[in-house]
Motif scaffolding. Structure first.
Motif, mmCIF file in Angstrom:
data_model
loop_
_atom_site.group_PDB
_atom_site.id
_atom_site.type_symbol
_atom_site.label_atom_id
_atom_site.label_comp_id
_atom_site.label_asym_id
_atom_site.label_seq_id
_atom_site.Cartn_x
_atom_site.Cartn_y
_atom_site.Cartn_z
ATOM 1 N N PRO A 477 15.123 -8.678 -18.418
ATOM 2 C CA PRO A 477 16.215 -9.103 -17.523
ATOM 3 C C PRO A 477 17.046 -7.939 -16.977
ATOM 4 N N ASN A 478 17.033 -6.784 -17.646
ATOM 5 C CA ASN A 478 17.829 -5.635 -17.199
ATOM 6 C C ASN A 478 17.031 -4.660 -16.346
ATOM 7 N N MET A 479 15.758 -4.973 -16.094
ATOM 8 C CA MET A 479 14.900 -4.027 -15.377
ATOM 9 C C MET A 479 14.229 -4.720 -14.200
ATOM 10 N N THR A 480 14.227 -4.038 -13.083
ATOM 11 C CA THR A 480 13.494 -4.523 -11.913
ATOM 12 C C THR A 480 12.494 -3.461 -11.484
ATOM 13 N N ILE A 481 11.295 -3.889 -11.140
ATOM 14 C CA ILE A 481 10.224 -2.992 -10.707
ATOM 15 C C ILE A 481 9.755 -3.448 -9.328
ATOM 16 N N GLU A 482 9.794 -2.559 -8.382
ATOM 17 C CA GLU A 482 9.351 -2.897 -7.034
ATOM 18 C C GLU A 482 8.369 -1.840 -6.530
ATOM 19 N N GLU A 483 7.367 -2.323 -5.829
ATOM 20 C CA GLU A 483 6.393 -1.438 -5.199
ATOM 21 C C GLU A 483 6.707 -1.331 -3.720
ATOM 22 N N TYR A 484 6.436 -0.173 -3.150
ATOM 23 C CA TYR A 484 6.717 0.040 -1.736
ATOM 24 C C TYR A 484 5.622 0.910 -1.129
ATOM 25 N N THR A 485 5.517 0.847 0.173
ATOM 26 C CA THR A 485 4.527 1.653 0.896
ATOM 27 C C THR A 485 5.112 3.034 1.179
ATOM 28 N N ARG A 486 4.364 4.044 0.828
ATOM 29 C CA ARG A 486 4.836 5.407 1.051
ATOM 30 C C ARG A 486 4.942 5.716 2.538
ATOM 31 N N SER A 487 5.917 6.538 2.868
ATOM 32 C CA SER A 487 6.069 6.973 4.257
ATOM 33 C C SER A 487 5.075 8.094 4.559
ATOM 34 N N PHE A 488 4.919 8.403 5.841
ATOM 35 C CA PHE A 488 4.018 9.491 6.238
ATOM 36 C C PHE A 488 4.491 10.821 5.661
ATOM 37 N N GLU A 489 5.815 11.030 5.634
ATOM 38 C CA GLU A 489 6.354 12.283 5.102
ATOM 39 C C GLU A 489 6.048 12.428 3.608
ATOM 40 N N GLN A 490 6.133 11.319 2.861
ATOM 41 C CA GLN A 490 5.811 11.381 1.431
ATOM 42 C C GLN A 490 4.343 11.694 1.208
ATOM 43 N N ASP A 491 3.455 11.055 1.978
ATOM 44 C CA ASP A 491 2.017 11.362 1.863
ATOM 45 C C ASP A 491 1.738 12.804 2.240
ATOM 46 N N GLU A 492 2.481 13.318 3.238
ATOM 47 C CA GLU A 492 2.280 14.698 3.666
ATOM 48 C C GLU A 492 2.709 15.659 2.559
ATOM 49 N N LEU A 494 2.742 15.076 -0.605
ATOM 50 C CA LEU A 494 1.813 14.951 -1.730
ATOM 51 C C LEU A 494 0.400 15.411 -1.373
ATOM 52 N N GLY A 495 0.167 15.779 -0.118
ATOM 53 C CA GLY A 495 -1.150 16.248 0.302
ATOM 54 C C GLY A 495 -2.167 15.143 0.479
ATOM 55 N N LEU A 496 -1.700 13.890 0.602
ATOM 56 C CA LEU A 496 -2.641 12.766 0.700
ATOM 57 C C LEU A 496 -3.170 12.583 2.118
ATOM 58 N N ASN A 497 -2.431 13.077 3.109
ATOM 59 C CA ASN A 497 -2.904 12.910 4.490
ATOM 60 C C ASN A 497 -4.157 13.728 4.769
ATOM 61 N N ASP A 498 -4.382 14.765 3.987
ATOM 62 C CA ASP A 498 -5.547 15.626 4.207
ATOM 63 C C ASP A 498 -6.746 15.205 3.368
ATOM 64 N N ILE A 499 -6.573 14.172 2.553
ATOM 65 C CA ILE A 499 -7.679 13.706 1.710
ATOM 66 C C ILE A 499 -8.479 12.648 2.470
ATOM 67 N N LYS A 500 -9.765 12.866 2.564
ATOM 68 C CA LYS A 500 -10.644 11.909 3.224
ATOM 69 C C LYS A 500 -11.740 11.519 2.252
ATOM 70 N N VAL A 501 -11.782 10.210 1.904
ATOM 71 C CA VAL A 501 -12.745 9.739 0.907
ATOM 72 C C VAL A 501 -13.870 8.916 1.528
ATOM 73 N N GLU A 502 -13.779 8.643 2.834
ATOM 74 C CA GLU A 502 -14.814 7.855 3.495
ATOM 75 C C GLU A 502 -15.217 8.538 4.805
ATOM 76 N N GLY A 503 -16.518 8.511 5.075
ATOM 77 C CA GLY A 503 -17.008 9.052 6.340
ATOM 78 C C GLY A 503 -17.051 10.556 6.415
ATOM 79 N N TYR A 504 -16.878 11.223 5.269
ATOM 80 C CA TYR A 504 -16.905 12.684 5.327
ATOM 81 C C TYR A 504 -18.313 13.232 5.517
ATOM 82 N N GLU A 505 -19.367 12.370 5.274
ATOM 83 C CA GLU A 505 -20.737 12.841 5.499
ATOM 84 C C GLU A 505 -20.981 13.100 6.993
#
Length: 518
Positions: A477-492, A494-505
């Motif tokens: 009852p004293n804790m709330t947990i919420e998920e949110y979508t990261r912004s482009f600046e946050q992904d940038e 964290l280096g996630l914008n440069d990671i490509k996991v599909e179609g790299y072949e």
């Protein structure tokens, strides 16, 4: 042997504060009752210098916010030998004690210190440790002056036999006088601020003459830290006002087997307790099960230093990696927490309403990408601060307090006296900021005592942080947990914008394809 002891009714304690004893001693009494009302006990004892009979005086008293102690003072009227000592009248505590004082102004030098015979006092800024010895009831200033006096005892002999060591000790003594805000001269028995020292210097043509001690130039005051560590738990360092004093902190610690042996709590010939049935005993040099070790170099001294890593599962969360480095050459230690799972597609924000001390005991995992904030005191930790930590909420906030207080009090330039810092010329803005920071640390200490409710917000864009749910698997009852979508600046960041996991072949094929000639 003759003993004069005070008489006390059965309902009165033998250990009373000194103030109460003074009032009792000044109260009018019947004629002939002076010996009975005196709070000091006198015992005839042997002088170890001249082997004549001297007098030992004992005072049973209680130090506020601490415990009962026995003050002892011996003096021999034949040879003038004297000695003072303090002993604890309490039993050895279950845990050791560590008191920390941040001395930021000359007014802090009068803070009282009770040092038992088992305690050590450390001044980290001077790389100085006062070893175990006789018990003392003194102040920070008195402790430093006693240290200076002890260091100077054999200096004339060292100057002849070991000039290098003599010069190093002289440099240390000069720095210690700076901690007292006084000047120092090698030829004087006391600091140069005394009138006697000024008179003696006047005999030298090239020496300046000071008419009063106030005219003598004083060295600038140097802030420093005092650590009083006592395995018996019977030492104390005083705070000002209340335990919420931002310049004072206390923590207890478990004793080692060697410390228990030194205190007489464990027989050295006694074997250690046998492990429980089925428990594996780790031999020296053996790496425990499931702990990986890989070689590396110490970042402090450059020697070979292995790093240990272990995978741990946190219930209702995920796997994490505990990494620990300990250099046996220089003593450098480092601990770090890494996430053992995949990168989450969403960030996570955990908000906890802290209402009592039980909430401060919750386990918390703060990853290196998580930020923490407490709006009530305007505290914000940016991602990366303190690195990854797996501890309790109280432990994390205590570490924040220690880091901030050390950097603010010891690194800051201070001058003057009083409870607040007085600025020098051109330093008003810096000192005002330090005063404001001192008020902030006082609020943080109130938070650590859970004196009033507050809110903790743990925000992790990678969702690799965790806070214990006391009602798991049910909602807290004293804790709330919420998920949110990261912004482009946050992904940038964290280096996630440069990671490509599909179609790299396809991209690889395009790079390998020959370029047609024009």
């Amino acid at each position: 042997m003759s003993i004069h002891t005070p008489t006390a009714s059965k309902d009165e304690s033998l250990f009373q504060p000194i103030g109460a004893m003074v009032e009792q001693d000044q109260a009018p009494s019947a004629e002939g009752d002076e010996l009975e009302t005196s709070p000091v006990q006198e015992v005839e004892s042997l002088c170890m210098e001249c082997h004549q009979t001297g007098t030992t005086r004992l005072l049973l008293t209680m130090i506020p916010y601490f415990k009962e102690v026995i003050l002892m003072s011996f003096r021999c009227p034949h040879c003038g030998n004297s000695n003072t000592e303090i002993q604890s009248a309490s039993e050895i505590q279950e845990r050791g004690s560590l008191h920390t004082l941040h001395i930021t102004s000359p007014d802090d030098l009068d803070r009282q210190i009770v040092k038992s015979e088992r305690a050590t006092v450390t001044l980290p800024e001077f790389a100085l440790t006062v070893p175990e010895g006789r018990g003392q009831l003194t102040t920070v200033e008195g402790l430093i002056r006693d240290t200076i006096r002890d260091l100077r005892i054999d200096q004339p002999l060292r100057k002849v036999l070991d000039a290098d060591t003599h010069d190093k000790i002289e440099a240390l003594i000069t720095r210690l006088h700076g901690a007292l805000g006084s000047s120092y001269n090698e030829d004087e028995e006391e600091p140069d601020l005394s009138l006697a020292a000024a008179s003696e210097r006047s005999a030298r043509p090239d020496a300046p003459v000071f008419s009063t001690a106030a005219d003598a130039p004083a060295a600038p005051f140097t802030p420093f830290t005092v650590l009083v560590r006592d395995p018996s738990g019977n030492s104390h360092a005083s705070f000002k006002g209340s335990p919420m004093d931002p310049k004072w902190s206390f923590r207890s610690f478990p004793r080692t087997r060697e410390e228990n042996i030194a205190l007489g709590l464990v027989n050295p010939d006694e074997e250690e307790a046998a492990p429980a049935e089925g428990e594996h005993v780790v031999e020296e040099g053996e790496v425990p099960e499931e702990v990986l070790s890989f070689p590396g170099n110490c970042s402090s001294c450059g020697r070979d230093c292995p790093t240990l890593m272990k995978k741990v599962n946190i219930p209702y969360f995920k796997d994490i990696l505990l990494m620990s480095t300990h250099c046996h050459n220089c003593g450098y230690k480092d601990n770090e927490i890494k996430s053992g799972g995949a990168i989450s597609t969403h960030g996570k924000r955990i908000t906890l309403k802290v209402e009592d001390l039980e909430d401060l005991s919750r386990d918390i995992l703060k990853s290196e990408t998580a930020g923490l904030s407490i709006p009530e005191i305007s505290l914000t930790l940016q991602p990366g601060t303190l690195g990854g930590r797996f501890t309790t909420l109280e432990g994390l906030l205590s570490q924040v307090y220690d880091e901030l207080s050390t950097k603010a009090f010891v690194s800051g330039r201070t001058a003057g006296g009083g409870d607040s810092l007085k600025p020098r010329e051109g330093e008003s803005e810096d000192i005002a900021q330090l005063n404001e920071f001192e008020l902030f640390l006082g609020k943080l200490k109130n938070i650590l005592a859970a004196e009033e409710p507050f809110t903790v917000i743990l925000d992790d864009p990678l969702a690799n942080s965790y806070m214990q749910n006391l009602y798991a698997p049910d909602p807290d009852p004293n804790m709330t947990i919420e998920e949110y979508t990261r912004s482009f600046e946050q992904d940038e960041d964290l280096g996630l914008n440069d990671i490509k996991v599909e179609g790299y072949e396809e991209d690889a094929e395009k790079e390998e394809a020959p370029v047609a000639a024009p």
